[in-house]
Design a protein around this motif. Structure first.
Motif, PDB file in Angstrom:
ATOM      1  N   GLN A   1       0.691  -1.364  -0.019  1.00 13.22           N
ATOM      2  CA  GLN A   1      -0.130   0.029   0.028  1.00 13.22           C
ATOM      3  C   GLN A   1       0.911   1.305   0.055  1.00 13.22           C
ATOM      4  N   ARG A   2       2.184   0.917   0.051  1.00 16.88           N
ATOM      5  CA  ARG A   2       2.906   2.257   0.092  1.00 16.88           C
ATOM      6  C   ARG A   2       3.295   2.766  -1.205  1.00 16.88           C
ATOM      7  N   GLU A   3       3.808   4.034  -1.342  1.00 15.46           N
ATOM      8  CA  GLU A   3       4.110   4.462  -2.867  1.00 15.46           C
ATOM      9  C   GLU A   3       5.354   3.779  -3.254  1.00 15.46           C
ATOM     10  N   ALA A   4       5.194   3.642  -4.647  1.00 13.27           N
ATOM     11  CA  ALA A   4       6.200   2.832  -5.226  1.00 13.27           C
ATOM     12  C   ALA A   4       7.342   3.637  -5.717  1.00 13.27           C
ATOM     13  N   GLY A   5       6.860   4.712  -6.128  1.00 11.08           N
ATOM     14  CA  GLY A   5       8.178   5.452  -6.878  1.00 11.08           C
ATOM     15  C   GLY A   5       8.902   4.844  -8.029  1.00 11.08           C
ATOM     16  N   LEU A   6       8.266   4.089  -8.613  1.00 18.70           N
ATOM     17  CA  LEU A   6       8.848   3.306  -9.751  1.00 18.70           C
ATOM     18  C   LEU A   6       8.544   3.742 -10.802  1.00 18.70           C
ATOM     19  N   PRO A   7       9.369   4.360 -11.828  1.00 16.65           N
ATOM     20  CA  PRO A   7       9.008   4.756 -13.245  1.00 16.65           C
ATOM     21  C   PRO A   7       8.597   3.536 -14.001  1.00 16.65           C
ATOM     22  N   ILE A   8       7.496   3.390 -14.614  1.00 18.64           N
ATOM     23  CA  ILE A   8       7.390   2.284 -15.669  1.00 18.64           C
ATOM     24  C   ILE A   8       7.008   2.946 -16.968  1.00 18.64           C
TER      25      ILE A   8
ATOM     26  N   GLY B   1       3.327  -4.740 -13.905  1.00 17.50           N
ATOM     27  CA  GLY B   1       4.001  -5.750 -14.402  1.00 17.50           C
ATOM     28  C   GLY B   1       3.615  -7.017 -14.937  1.00 17.50           C
ATOM     29  N   ALA B   2       2.597  -7.433 -14.004  1.00 13.53           N
ATOM     30  CA  ALA B   2       2.029  -8.675 -14.332  1.00 13.53           C
ATOM     31  C   ALA B   2       1.264  -8.612 -15.711  1.00 13.53           C
ATOM     32  N   LEU B   3       0.580  -7.474 -15.830  1.00 15.98           N
ATOM     33  CA  LEU B   3      -0.110  -7.282 -17.193  1.00 15.98           C
ATOM     34  C   LEU B   3       0.712  -7.382 -18.610  1.00 15.98           C
ATOM     35  N   ASN B   4       1.907  -6.478 -18.209  1.00 11.08           N
ATOM     36  CA  ASN B   4       3.046  -6.615 -19.249  1.00 11.08           C
ATOM     37  C   ASN B   4       3.316  -8.002 -19.440  1.00 11.08           C
ATOM     38  N   THR B   5       3.606  -8.886 -18.490  1.00 10.38           N
ATOM     39  CA  THR B   5       4.097 -10.150 -18.733  1.00 10.38           C
ATOM     40  C   THR B   5       2.963 -10.947 -19.387  1.00 10.38           C
ATOM     41  N   LEU B   6       1.701 -10.872 -19.154  1.00 10.05           N
ATOM     42  CA  LEU B   6       0.460 -11.331 -19.790  1.00 10.05           C
ATOM     43  C   LEU B   6       0.503 -10.881 -21.315  1.00 10.05           C
ATOM     44  N   TRP B   7       0.794  -9.930 -21.649  1.00  8.85           N
ATOM     45  CA  TRP B   7       0.610  -9.109 -22.727  1.00  8.85           C
ATOM     46  C   TRP B   7       1.699  -9.758 -23.708  1.00  8.85           C
ATOM     47  N   VAL B   8       2.600  -9.593 -23.389  1.00  6.69           N
ATOM     48  CA  VAL B   8       3.835 -10.110 -24.445  1.00  6.69           C
ATOM     49  C   VAL B   8       3.783 -11.975 -24.494  1.00  6.69           C
TER      50      VAL B   8
ATOM     51  N   TYR C   1      12.931  -4.583 -20.520  1.00  9.21           N
ATOM     52  CA  TYR C   1      11.555  -4.583 -20.653  1.00  9.21           C
ATOM     53  C   TYR C   1      10.893  -4.788 -19.205  1.00  9.21           C
ATOM     54  N   GLN C   2       9.944  -3.826 -18.741  1.00  5.49           N
ATOM     55  CA  GLN C   2       9.509  -4.180 -17.271  1.00  5.49           C
ATOM     56  C   GLN C   2       8.551  -4.939 -17.197  1.00  5.49           C
ATOM     57  N   ASP C   3       8.680  -6.215 -17.062  1.00  2.00           N
ATOM     58  CA  ASP C   3       7.590  -7.278 -16.717  1.00  2.00           C
ATOM     59  C   ASP C   3       7.392  -7.495 -15.263  1.00  2.00           C
ATOM     60  N   ILE C   4       6.749  -8.431 -14.640  1.00  3.93           N
ATOM     61  CA  ILE C   4       6.608  -8.641 -13.392  1.00  3.93           C
ATOM     62  C   ILE C   4       7.984  -8.985 -12.630  1.00  3.93           C
ATOM     63  N   VAL C   5       9.176  -9.587 -13.266  1.00  3.70           N
ATOM     64  CA  VAL C   5      10.181  -9.906 -12.791  1.00  3.70           C
ATOM     65  C   VAL C   5      10.996  -8.542 -12.515  1.00  3.70           C
ATOM     66  N   SER C   6      11.040  -7.730 -13.581  1.00  4.29           N
ATOM     67  CA  SER C   6      11.637  -6.367 -13.492  1.00  4.29           C
ATOM     68  C   SER C   6      11.263  -5.513 -12.607  1.00  4.29           C
ATOM     69  N   VAL C   7       9.683  -5.478 -12.197  1.00  4.20           N
ATOM     70  CA  VAL C   7       9.101  -4.447 -11.419  1.00  4.20           C
ATOM     71  C   VAL C   7       9.437  -4.838 -10.066  1.00  4.20           C
ATOM     72  N   ALA C   8       9.288  -6.104  -9.770  1.00  7.18           N
ATOM     73  CA  ALA C   8       9.524  -6.732  -8.467  1.00  7.18           C
ATOM     74  C   ALA C   8      10.952  -6.602  -8.049  1.00  7.18           C
ATOM     75  N   THR C   9      11.888  -6.933  -8.899  1.00  6.31           N
ATOM     76  CA  THR C   9      13.162  -6.869  -8.511  1.00  6.31           C
ATOM     77  C   THR C   9      13.441  -5.372  -8.030  1.00  6.31           C
ATOM     78  N   THR C  10      13.062  -4.236  -8.997  1.00  5.57           N
ATOM     79  CA  THR C  10      13.314  -2.928  -8.530  1.00  5.57           C
ATOM     80  C   THR C  10      12.729  -2.904  -7.151  1.00  5.57           C
ATOM     81  N   ALA C  11      11.746  -3.250  -7.079  1.00  4.26           N
ATOM     82  CA  ALA C  11      11.006  -2.975  -5.661  1.00  4.26           C
ATOM     83  C   ALA C  11      11.512  -3.747  -4.534  1.00  4.26           C
TER      84      ALA C  11
END
Length: 386
Positions: A55-62, A82-89, A335-345
């Motif tokens: 619930q905290r602010e992410a501050g992640l540019p995607i 990130g999950a939607l990007n994974t599903l999309w590709v 490419y910012q998929d779920i792995v990339s977003v989660a790793t950055t977080a």
């Protein structure tokens, strides 16, 4: 004095139950120990645990997102993006790889010597080179394209530059949604009519026309509705302006390289699956179809391919699962998929256990969904014994 053991407690079922209970207890104790050990180590290092950080602010540019997103949004929304990007590709990769792989697999069985050798060379090259190297290759080639001001313009309204592939986009209106719904309904009606016509043809041997229903459902009714609702079909054509391209839709180099690599790599495997499935159908089936006067294309469509599908679908399911999981290599090219977003977080807040669990949950859900759909389809085409 010997006592007889009751058959109830000496049965195979009782032994199986005892072993299963023992194994389950060992697994439960092992999982409990792992959880306790992880919690102890986190507490010793003063690392917070739990999913409250979502619930905290992410501050992640995607850069690419299918839903609205800003860095001020929560970690939860960032992970959803990130999950939607994974599903999309994964969706486009499976669709395009299936089309290309099927075409290549059929072409490998062609009587044209040159076509067969070219398709064989394609399969051997892309199947034997690691996917990660292919992704690096495609990404490097796309990065080497000219800048926006010197963008390649192979077709009117289409631009290819180091910013990606820019394509015209329909200026969507509310009326277009209604037209699309009517078209989808018409498509369903047309498919139903085609199935009915095929069944009747097998019963009486007569040809039943389906094109009048198709034209009415797919062209006339949507067209009339578009006129009545005033739907204007205008294209938002991209154009180079300054250091960027304005208008249309632009596919980023990262997405383009990832999709290209996934499609070309997995299509090589799908081609071999399709080729093996077709060759599994007895040659006598084709001879019988020829004796009945069917053309080669009709023989492939109505005789060979339906039987080959029963061999093709099981290994094809595994290949789809591989493609979905291979999309995690997106992190290697940015490419910012779920792995990339989660790793950055993970690097920001240190919630490694929770974020790894999220990644595992996304891929597990995706894989189970693919398996469920493919198993359902496999059951539909399976032979029914009488």
């Amino acid at each position: 004095m010997n006592q007889k053991v009751s058959p109830r407690f000496n049965s195979i079922a009782a032994k199986r139950l005892a072993w299963q209970t023992l194994v389950g207890l060992i697994l439960a104790l092992g999982i409990g120990w792992l959880v306790s050990n992880a919690q102890h180590n986190l507490d010793a290092r003063n690392v917070a645990s739990g999913f409250g950080f979502l619930q905290r602010e992410a501050g992640l540019p995607i850069a690419e997102h299918l839903i609205a997103y800003t860095p001020a949004d929560s970690y939860l929304r960032a992970l959803v993006v990130g999950a939607l990007n994974t599903l999309w590709v994964a969706f486009w990769g499976i669709l395009l790889a299936t089309i290309l792989g099927t075409a290549v697999g059929i072409a490998r069985l062609s009587k044209n010597w040159l076509l067969t050798k070219l398709m064989s060379a394609y399969v051997e090259f892309f199947r034997d080179v690691p996917l990660l190297l292919q992704l690096f290759l495609w990404y490097a080639l796309l990065q080497g394209l000219p800048a926006v001001r010197q963008a390649l313009n192979p077709i009117a309204g289409v631009f290819l530059s180091n910013r990606g592939l820019s394509l015209p986009l329909l200026d969507w209106q509310a009326a277009h949604s209604w037209v699309l719904l009517v078209w989808i309904a018409g498509f369903a009606v047309t498919l139903t009519r085609m199935k009915w016509a095929t069944k009747k043809r097998l019963d009486d041997g007569r040809q039943h026309a389906t094109w009048p229903i198709g034209v009415l459902s797919l062209v006339v009714l949507p067209g009339v509705l578009a006129i009545l609702l005033g739907a204007e079909f205008k294209l938002d054509v991209p154009s180079p302006r300054g250091f960027n391209i304005q208008g249309g839709v632009t596919v980023s180099p990262e997405f383009f390289a990832l999709l290209l690599g996934l499609v070309l790599y997995n299509a090589a495997f799908i081609a071999e699956i399709v080729r093996a499935g077709i060759q599994s159908v007895g040659h006598g089936q084709q001879e019988a179809a020829t004796a009945l006067g069917l053309r080669p294309a009709s023989t492939m469509r109505w005789v060979v391919f339906p039987q080959a599908l029963r061999v093709i679908v099981p290994p094809l399911t595994s290949q789809y699962l591989n493609l979905a999981k291979q999309s995690s290599l997106a992190v290697a090219i940015g490419y910012q998929d779920i792995v990339s977003v989660a790793t950055t977080a993970m690097n920001q807040n240190g919630q490694a256990v929770e974020l790894v669990a999220v990644i595992m949950g996304v891929y597990l859900t995706l894989s189970l969904s693919i398996s469920l759909l493919m198993n359902y389809y496999n059951a539909r085409i399976a032979l029914v014994e009488r």
